[in-house]
Design a protein around this motif. Structure first.
Motif, PDB file in Angstrom:
ATOM      1  N   ASN A   1     -15.073  -5.190 -10.717  1.00  0.00           N
ATOM      2  CA  ASN A   1     -14.315  -5.984 -10.126  1.00  0.00           C
ATOM      3  C   ASN A   1     -13.647  -7.022 -10.964  1.00  0.00           C
ATOM      4  OD1 ASN A   1     -13.945  -7.424  -7.460  1.00  0.00           O
ATOM      5  ND2 ASN A   1     -15.584  -8.843  -8.040  1.00  0.00           N
TER       6      ASN A   1
ATOM      7  N   ASP B   1      -7.954  -8.361 -11.764  1.00  0.00           N
ATOM      8  CA  ASP B   1      -6.925  -9.321 -11.852  1.00  0.00           C
ATOM      9  C   ASP B   1      -7.096 -10.324 -12.991  1.00  0.00           C
ATOM     10  OD1 ASP B   1      -9.129 -10.462 -10.364  1.00  0.00           O
ATOM     11  OD2 ASP B   1      -7.914 -12.194  -9.806  1.00  0.00           O
ATOM     12  N   LEU B   2      -8.015 -10.318 -13.591  1.00  0.00           N
ATOM     13  CA  LEU B   2      -8.729 -11.159 -14.820  1.00  0.00           C
ATOM     14  C   LEU B   2      -8.665 -10.278 -16.049  1.00  0.00           C
ATOM     15  CD1 LEU B   2     -11.079 -13.559 -13.402  1.00  0.00           C
ATOM     16  CD2 LEU B   2      -8.802 -14.038 -13.721  1.00  0.00           C
TER      17      LEU B   2
ATOM     18  N   ASN C   1     -10.044  -5.998  -7.200  1.00  0.00           N
ATOM     19  CA  ASN C   1     -10.210  -7.246  -7.164  1.00  0.00           C
ATOM     20  C   ASN C   1     -10.136  -7.753  -5.379  1.00  0.00           C
ATOM     21  OD1 ASN C   1      -7.325  -8.374  -6.499  1.00  0.00           O
ATOM     22  ND2 ASN C   1      -6.759  -7.064  -8.221  1.00  0.00           N
ATOM     23  N   LEU C   2     -10.487  -9.097  -5.481  1.00  0.00           N
ATOM     24  CA  LEU C   2     -10.827  -9.339  -4.019  1.00  0.00           C
ATOM     25  C   LEU C   2      -9.583  -9.589  -3.318  1.00  0.00           C
ATOM     26  CD1 LEU C   2      -9.788 -12.590  -4.195  1.00  0.00           C
ATOM     27  CD2 LEU C   2     -12.185 -13.013  -4.837  1.00  0.00           C
TER      28      LEU C   2
ATOM     29  N   ILE D   1     -24.996  -8.363 -11.311  1.00  0.00           N
ATOM     30  CA  ILE D   1     -25.624  -9.601 -11.931  1.00  0.00           C
ATOM     31  C   ILE D   1     -24.837 -10.735 -11.400  1.00  0.00           C
ATOM     32  CG2 ILE D   1     -26.371  -8.369 -14.066  1.00  0.00           C
ATOM     33  CD1 ILE D   1     -23.894  -9.776 -15.443  1.00  0.00           C
ATOM     34  N   PRO D   2     -25.326 -12.138 -11.376  1.00  0.00           N
ATOM     35  CA  PRO D   2     -24.774 -12.804 -10.506  1.00  0.00           C
ATOM     36  C   PRO D   2     -23.327 -13.295 -11.231  1.00  0.00           C
ATOM     37  CG  PRO D   2     -27.094 -13.764 -11.715  1.00  0.00           C
ATOM     38  CD  PRO D   2     -26.580 -12.469 -12.097  1.00  0.00           C
ATOM     39  N   ASN D   3     -22.597 -13.574  -9.969  1.00  0.00           N
ATOM     40  CA  ASN D   3     -21.181 -14.059 -10.358  1.00  0.00           C
ATOM     41  C   ASN D   3     -20.221 -12.618 -10.466  1.00  0.00           C
ATOM     42  OD1 ASN D   3     -19.357 -16.270 -10.438  1.00  0.00           O
ATOM     43  ND2 ASN D   3     -19.085 -16.218 -12.742  1.00  0.00           N
ATOM     44  N   VAL D   4     -20.540 -11.575 -10.753  1.00  0.00           N
ATOM     45  CA  VAL D   4     -19.669 -10.521 -10.814  1.00  0.00           C
ATOM     46  C   VAL D   4     -18.753 -10.290  -9.659  1.00  0.00           C
ATOM     47  CG1 VAL D   4     -20.613  -8.921 -12.600  1.00  0.00           C
ATOM     48  CG2 VAL D   4     -21.390  -8.728 -10.193  1.00  0.00           C
ATOM     49  N   GLY D   5     -19.283 -11.033  -8.497  1.00  0.00           N
ATOM     50  CA  GLY D   5     -18.462 -10.638  -7.103  1.00  0.00           C
ATOM     51  C   GLY D   5     -19.074  -9.845  -6.101  1.00  0.00           C
ATOM     52  N   LYS D   6     -20.401  -9.731  -6.270  1.00  0.00           N
ATOM     53  CA  LYS D   6     -21.141  -8.782  -5.136  1.00  0.00           C
ATOM     54  C   LYS D   6     -20.806  -9.184  -3.851  1.00  0.00           C
ATOM     55  CE  LYS D   6     -25.646  -8.645  -4.948  1.00  0.00           C
ATOM     56  NZ  LYS D   6     -27.106  -8.398  -5.171  1.00  0.00           N
ATOM     57  N   SER D   7     -21.218 -10.588  -3.858  1.00  0.00           N
ATOM     58  CA  SER D   7     -21.051 -11.219  -2.186  1.00  0.00           C
ATOM     59  C   SER D   7     -19.985 -10.876  -1.758  1.00  0.00           C
ATOM     60  CB  SER D   7     -21.437 -12.683  -2.277  1.00  0.00           C
ATOM     61  OG  SER D   7     -22.638 -12.677  -2.849  1.00  0.00           O
ATOM     62  N   THR D   8     -18.757 -11.187  -2.506  1.00  0.00           N
ATOM     63  CA  THR D   8     -17.403 -10.985  -1.959  1.00  0.00           C
ATOM     64  C   THR D   8     -17.296  -9.521  -1.407  1.00  0.00           C
ATOM     65  OG1 THR D   8     -16.611 -12.709  -3.801  1.00  0.00           O
ATOM     66  CG2 THR D   8     -14.933 -11.435  -2.618  1.00  0.00           C
TER      67      THR D   8
ATOM     68  N   LYS E   1     -25.849 -14.426   1.532  1.00  0.00           N
ATOM     69  CA  LYS E   1     -25.937 -14.151   0.127  1.00  0.00           C
ATOM     70  C   LYS E   1     -27.287 -14.189  -0.283  1.00  0.00           C
ATOM     71  CE  LYS E   1     -23.849 -15.692  -4.319  1.00  0.00           C
ATOM     72  NZ  LYS E   1     -22.724 -16.223  -4.763  1.00  0.00           N
TER      73      LYS E   1
ATOM     74  N   ASN F   1     -30.133 -15.907  -6.349  1.00  0.00           N
ATOM     75  CA  ASN F   1     -30.226 -15.858  -7.935  1.00  0.00           C
ATOM     76  C   ASN F   1     -31.270 -16.485  -8.318  1.00  0.00           C
ATOM     77  OD1 ASN F   1     -28.197 -13.656  -7.789  1.00  0.00           O
ATOM     78  ND2 ASN F   1     -26.578 -15.182  -7.897  1.00  0.00           N
TER      79      ASN F   1
HETATM   80  P1  G4P Z   1     -21.970 -12.842  -6.670  1.00  0.00           P
HETATM   81  O1  G4P Z   1     -22.103 -12.663  -5.338  1.00  0.00           O
HETATM   82  O2  G4P Z   1     -22.133 -11.741  -7.551  1.00  0.00           O
HETATM   83  O3  G4P Z   1     -22.522 -14.048  -7.301  1.00  0.00           O
HETATM   84  O4  G4P Z   1     -20.501 -13.441  -6.638  1.00  0.00           O
HETATM   85  P2  G4P Z   1     -19.416 -14.052  -5.639  1.00  0.00           P
HETATM   86  O5  G4P Z   1     -19.222 -12.918  -4.512  1.00  0.00           O
HETATM   87  O6  G4P Z   1     -19.992 -15.179  -5.034  1.00  0.00           O
HETATM   88  O7  G4P Z   1     -18.205 -14.395  -6.493  1.00  0.00           O
HETATM   89  C1  G4P Z   1     -18.383 -15.352  -7.599  1.00  0.00           C
HETATM   90  C2  G4P Z   1     -16.945 -16.101  -7.938  1.00  0.00           C
HETATM   91  O8  G4P Z   1     -16.181 -14.895  -8.525  1.00  0.00           O
HETATM   92  C3  G4P Z   1     -16.311 -16.651  -6.793  1.00  0.00           C
HETATM   93  O9  G4P Z   1     -15.565 -17.688  -7.082  1.00  0.00           O
HETATM   94  C4  G4P Z   1     -15.450 -15.484  -6.376  1.00  0.00           C
HETATM   95  O10 G4P Z   1     -14.477 -16.369  -5.255  1.00  0.00           O
HETATM   96  C5  G4P Z   1     -14.953 -15.075  -7.750  1.00  0.00           C
HETATM   97  N1  G4P Z   1     -14.526 -13.586  -7.306  1.00  0.00           N
HETATM   98  C6  G4P Z   1     -15.012 -12.656  -6.727  1.00  0.00           C
HETATM   99  N2  G4P Z   1     -14.285 -11.668  -6.715  1.00  0.00           N
HETATM  100  C7  G4P Z   1     -12.986 -11.744  -7.607  1.00  0.00           C
HETATM  101  C8  G4P Z   1     -11.868 -11.035  -8.088  1.00  0.00           C
HETATM  102  O11 G4P Z   1     -11.859  -9.930  -7.883  1.00  0.00           O
HETATM  103  N3  G4P Z   1     -11.249 -11.831  -8.916  1.00  0.00           N
HETATM  104  C9  G4P Z   1     -11.317 -13.230  -9.055  1.00  0.00           C
HETATM  105  N4  G4P Z   1     -10.255 -13.739  -9.489  1.00  0.00           N
HETATM  106  N5  G4P Z   1     -12.415 -13.978  -8.599  1.00  0.00           N
HETATM  107  C10 G4P Z   1     -13.368 -13.235  -7.910  1.00  0.00           C
HETATM  108  P3  G4P Z   1     -16.237 -19.305  -7.126  1.00  0.00           P
HETATM  109  O12 G4P Z   1     -15.251 -20.041  -7.756  1.00  0.00           O
HETATM  110  O13 G4P Z   1     -17.861 -19.214  -7.501  1.00  0.00           O
HETATM  111  O14 G4P Z   1     -16.415 -19.551  -5.632  1.00  0.00           O
HETATM  112  P4  G4P Z   1     -15.164 -19.567  -4.723  1.00  0.00           P
HETATM  113  O15 G4P Z   1     -14.167 -20.320  -5.314  1.00  0.00           O
HETATM  114  O16 G4P Z   1     -14.438 -18.362  -4.247  1.00  0.00           O
HETATM  115  O17 G4P Z   1     -15.699 -20.275  -3.558  1.00  0.00           O
END
Ligand code: G4P
Length: 298
Positions: A58, A61-62, A87-88, A122-129, A141, A144
């Motif tokens: 995931n 894009d980065l 990516n999202l 793991i946290p912040n990888v984008g699992k919830s998204t 969600k 963590n």
């Molecule tokens: P988690 O459950 O694994 O902890 O992750 P979560 O989906 O909450 O995503 C963590 C952060 O990563 C969020 O940003 C989310 O928008 C961002 N994110 C998820 N997928 C992608 C992606 O494919 N590309 C990019 N660039 N970012 C992604 P945040 O700043 O914590 O929250 P928010 O601004 O979206 O509210």
């Protein structure tokens, strides 16, 4: 690098995962495409046996697209494993795993045509998204943090897939040592429990070696300096965060560097390649063997 882990909670989560994985038809692991090795849960490799596994890279894009392709090819060479970079902004591509999944599971495993999958990350990888996109709705969600930990939940998805979501505990994948730094840079480990300036210096030195053009462009540098400390001073000068005596405010510069990396403002960057990991694992094994040989001599 010293990190303050929560061994009590990790122990509980590990126990849950150890019990549940053998009952699953499929493992879906969400990884950060910028650090596909460091963001893995090390238990997946040891517990999965021949359970099929989809690795979602995931935040593509980065990440550096060339290196992402190397990782996809590398993972696809493992039997029973499929990698997909997403990516999202690509919900349809994320949902394509719902069609990919049934084809990966042997029919005999499908109990009344229901496919049991576990999603890990793991946290912040984008699992919830990812879960929200797969379910086409907002799913609560799993936590963590010790105080907000919610239990496992089962989510019904199309194609008779039932997804088991578990709290996204971070695992101490700190060997090779570089993994800890990469996790900290990505934001998987909270800033409050890392040595922030040490982590930023690791990032500075990595970028100087692997992405010098990105640094030159972002901070309008005529040339790349010899050391990370000199780079900090240059960034400090550019961004007006100097202390008296012409020395950069290292905390402010660390924040600039780490935040701009996390937001993608430095460009698309990947912190590890399959080759780098192979070499680091070999070096680690060699160091271990040398210690053992030393012990045997005594
Ligand atoms: P988690 O459950 O694994 O902890 O992750 P979560 O989906 O909450 O995503 C963590 C952060 O990563 C969020 O940003 C989310 O928008 C961002 N994110 C998820 N997928 C992608 C992606 O494919 N590309 C990019 N660039 N970012 C992604 P945040 O700043 O914590 O929250 P928010 O601004 O979206 O509210």
């Amino acid at each position: 690098m010293a990190i303050n882990w929560y061994p009590g909670h990790m122990h509980k989560a590990k126990k849950e995962i150890r019990e549940v994985i053998p009952k699953m038809d499929l493992i879906i692991e969400v990884l950060d495409a910028r650090l596909p090795f460091s963001s893995e849960n090390p238990m997946v490799a040891s517990l999965r046996r021949d359970t099929p596994c989809i690795k979602i890279l995931n935040k593509s894009d980065l990440a550096d697209p060339v290196v992402t392709q190397q990782w996809v090819d590398h993972i696809n060479r493992t039997s029973g494993m499929k990698a997909i970079a997403v990516n999202l902004k690509q919900p349809d591509k994320i949902r394509s795993i719902l069609d990919m999944a049934p084809a990966m599971v042997p029919e005999r495993n499908l109990d009344v045509s229901q496919l049991k999958a576990i999603i890990l990350g793991i946290p912040n990888v984008g699992k919830s998204t990812t879960i929200n996109i797969l379910a086409s709705r907002t799913v609560a969600k799993t936590g963590n943090e010790p105080a907000v930990t919610k239990q496992q939940q089962r989510i019904k998805l199309p194609n008779n897939i039932v997804l088991l979501d578990t709290p996204g505990f971070l695992w101490p994948k700190l060997a090779p040592e570089d993994c800890g730094y990469r996790l900290a840079i990505s934001g998987a480990i909270k800033n409050t429990v890392i040595e922030f300036e040490d982590v930023a210096m690791y990032l500075a030195e990595f970028l100087m070696q692997h992405y010098p053009d990105a640094l030159q462009q972002r901070y309008q540098l005529r040339e790349i300096p010899q050391t990370g400390i000199e780079l900090f001073d240059l960034i400090g000068q550019r961004r007006g965060c100097m202390r008296r005596g012409g020395i950069a405010d290292t905390h402010k510069v660390s924040e600039i560097l780490i935040n701009e990396f996390r937001d993608g403002q430095l460009g698309r960057i990947t912190l590890e390649t399959p080759e780098m990991i192979e070499n680091q694992l070999k070096a680690m094994e060699a160091a271990k063997a040398a210690i053992e040989a030393g012990k045997a001599k005594k």
